[in-house]
Design an enzyme around this catalytic site. Sequence first.
Site, PDB file in Angstrom:
ATOM      1  N   GLU A  30     -41.784  18.235 -45.157  1.00 56.34           N
ATOM      2  CA  GLU A  30     -40.869  17.670 -44.153  1.00 56.34           C
ATOM      3  C   GLU A  30     -40.296  16.327 -44.583  1.00 56.34           C
ATOM      4  O   GLU A  30     -40.508  15.303 -43.934  1.00 56.34           O
ATOM      5  CB  GLU A  30     -41.594  17.524 -42.807  1.00 56.34           C
ATOM      6  CG  GLU A  30     -42.062  18.856 -42.256  1.00 56.34           C
ATOM      7  CD  GLU A  30     -42.569  18.822 -40.818  1.00 56.34           C
ATOM      8  OE1 GLU A  30     -42.501  19.847 -40.134  1.00 56.34           O
ATOM      9  OE2 GLU A  30     -43.035  17.763 -40.360  1.00 56.34           O
ATOM     10  N   GLU A  57     -43.574  27.004 -42.111  1.00 54.91           N
ATOM     11  CA  GLU A  57     -44.315  26.634 -40.895  1.00 54.91           C
ATOM     12  C   GLU A  57     -43.585  27.179 -39.689  1.00 54.91           C
ATOM     13  O   GLU A  57     -42.361  27.065 -39.595  1.00 54.91           O
ATOM     14  CB  GLU A  57     -44.423  25.110 -40.726  1.00 54.91           C
ATOM     15  CG  GLU A  57     -45.411  24.440 -41.626  1.00 54.91           C
ATOM     16  CD  GLU A  57     -45.578  22.954 -41.318  1.00 54.91           C
ATOM     17  OE1 GLU A  57     -45.535  22.582 -40.125  1.00 54.91           O
ATOM     18  OE2 GLU A  57     -45.731  22.182 -42.275  1.00 54.91           O
TER      19      GLU A  57
HETATM   20  C1  BGP Z   1     -45.419  19.732 -38.893  1.00 56.19           C
HETATM   21  C2  BGP Z   1     -46.358  19.277 -39.982  1.00 56.19           C
HETATM   22  C3  BGP Z   1     -47.700  19.907 -39.982  1.00 56.19           C
HETATM   23  C4  BGP Z   1     -48.203  20.385 -38.657  1.00 56.19           C
HETATM   24  C5  BGP Z   1     -47.151  20.882 -37.702  1.00 56.19           C
HETATM   25  C6  BGP Z   1     -47.587  21.060 -36.274  1.00 56.19           C
HETATM   26  O1  BGP Z   1     -44.583  18.685 -38.548  1.00 56.19           O
HETATM   27  O2  BGP Z   1     -45.809  19.540 -41.253  1.00 56.19           O
HETATM   28  O3  BGP Z   1     -48.563  19.087 -40.710  1.00 56.19           O
HETATM   29  O4  BGP Z   1     -49.201  19.650 -38.128  1.00 56.19           O
HETATM   30  O5  BGP Z   1     -46.006  20.095 -37.694  1.00 56.19           O
HETATM   31  O6  BGP Z   1     -47.613  19.839 -35.628  1.00 56.19           O
HETATM   32  P1  BGP Z   1     -48.821  19.348 -34.768  1.00 56.19           P
HETATM   33  O7  BGP Z   1     -50.001  19.424 -35.667  1.00 56.19           O
HETATM   34  O8  BGP Z   1     -48.498  17.971 -34.377  1.00 56.19           O
HETATM   35  O9  BGP Z   1     -48.908  20.280 -33.634  1.00 56.19           O
END
Ligand code: BGP
Length: 477
Positions: A180, A375
Site C-alpha cells: 500500500e 487483499e
Molecule cells: C491493509 C493492510 C493490512 C491489513 C488490512 C486490514 O491496509 O495492508 O496490513 O491489516 O488493511 O486492515 P485492518 O487490519 O486495519 O482491519
Amino acid sequence: MTFSKDFLWGGATAANQCEGAYQADGKGLSIADAMPGGKQRFRVILGPDFDWTIDEAKYTYPNHRGIDHYNRYEEDIALFAEMGFKCYRFSIAWTRIFPTGMELEANEAGLAHYEKMIDTCLKYNIEPVITISHYEMPLYLAKEYGGWQDRRLVELYERYSRTVLTRFGKKVKYWMTFNEINGAFHFPVLSQGIIPKTGSTNKQVIFQALHHQFVASSKVVKMAKEIDGNIQVGMMTIYATAYGMDCNPLNQQANLEKKQEVNYFCADVQARGEYPAYTNRMFKKYGVEPLAMEEGDLELLKQYPVDYIGLSYYMSTVIDVVDPESAKVAGNLIGGAKNPHLETSDWGWQVDPIGLRIGLNELYGRYEKPLFIVENGLGAVDVLDENNHVEDDYRIDYLRSHISEMEKAIEDGVDLMGYTPWGCIDLVSASTGEMAKRYGFIYVDIDDEGNGTGNRYKKKSFDWYKKVIATNGEDLV
Ligand code: BGP
C-alpha cells in the site's frame, strides 16, 4: 471458465501482524513492534507524549505474540494447502534480515527462517508471493533517519532487497516492493516510517519520501531482472473506488482530483514510469516545491516500471465537498461521506462489491498491466461455538459477492492474475491492533490481551473457500 487455469487463488498475511516472536533469532525492533494495540492506537502514536519506546506497563502489544506464525507456519501452511491454495502472500520482516536496517551483513537466522517457509510452500505447490516491506520499517531508521524522507534509505532498502532476491529469487517468482505505497497519503507513519516529530503532516516530506520509494522500487525491478528474468515485481496500492456524492460537477471535480492523488499518483509513476501531468497542480495545491532528485532518477523510473499491479480492496469511498453536513464514515485508513446505498462492516467500512468491478476496470483501462487482488475481506467479530466452529456466513457472503464481481471484471476484459483474501488466518489488525477484528478462514484462539491457547480451528468459510478453489471459481454457493 472465467478464471484462467493458472489463476492464483490464495490468502495474504504480513509478518508484523502474525509472526509474533518479535525478538527471536536476532530480530530487531520495527515500527510495528512499538505500536500499542487497541482501537485508539493511531491516536496514541500520533499523540505528543508518545516516544516510540515499548512500555508494557502502560500498553498491550498484540503484535509481539501475533498468532505465533513464526513457530507455527508449517501447521498454518498445511491448512492453506488443505484449502487448495495456489499461492500464499506473506511479507519478510526487514528487521529479521537487517535488525536496525544499518548492518552490512544479513542475519542468517532470519534468512534461514524464510527459506524454510518458502520451501514449505513449495512442498505443497503453493507459489510464495512476497511483500518486501509491509508496514514494518526498522524502528532505528524511523527514529534516526526520519524514514523514507532520507535518501539514504534507498541504499539500505536496496541492500535488504538484494539480499532476499539473491537468496530466494530462484524459488520465488512474485514480489511486491511496498505494501500500500499510497498509504503515505493516509498514514505516513506505517507506510513511510515518518513519525510526527519528523514530518508526518508535512506534504513536502511525504512526497519527497515517495520519490525515494519510487526510485528504490525501480532499482528492485532492475536488480530482479538481472538476478532472474522470470521474476515479476509488482507495486501494491490501496484501491478504494471513489465516487462523487451526486451529479453536482463540483463533487465530480473534487472526486477526480482525489482519485488522481490517492488512487493513481503512485501507480502512474510506478506502472507508467513517469510523474503524471497533474503533478504540478497537485504540488501547488499542497504548497509542495519541486522535489530533490538525483541525476538519472527519472530515467530509472521510466526504464524499470513494475510488471503488475497488486491492490487491496475492501470498500469504496464517497466525497462530498458541497454539503459540509453530510454524514461521515470510517474506512481502511480512509474515511469519507456516507454512501446511502451501502451497508457498513462492524468497523464502519462501506461494503461495495460492484465497486471492485469498477475499480478493476479503472485500473486495467488506465495501465493495461495484469492486476492482482492481494487483499480483500471482511473484518468481523467471530464467535467460536461449543464445537469450536464459527458459522461465518457473513464472511462467505462478502467474499462470494466480491468474487462474482471479479468474474464480471474478467469478462469485461480485465487481466486478473489472482486473489489472496486478507488475513486468511486470523491475525492482529493493522489499524486497531486488535485480535477481535478477524478476517480468517481459520480461527485462532487468542484474544486482544494475548490470552488463549493459540489453537487453530476451521471456520465454515474454510470449506466454502476450498470448494471455490477446487472449482476454479465456478461454484460460489
Ligand atoms: C491493509 C493492510 C493490512 C491489513 C488490512 C486490514 O491496509 O495492508 O496490513 O491489516 O488493511 O486492515 P485492518 O487490519 O486495519 O482491519
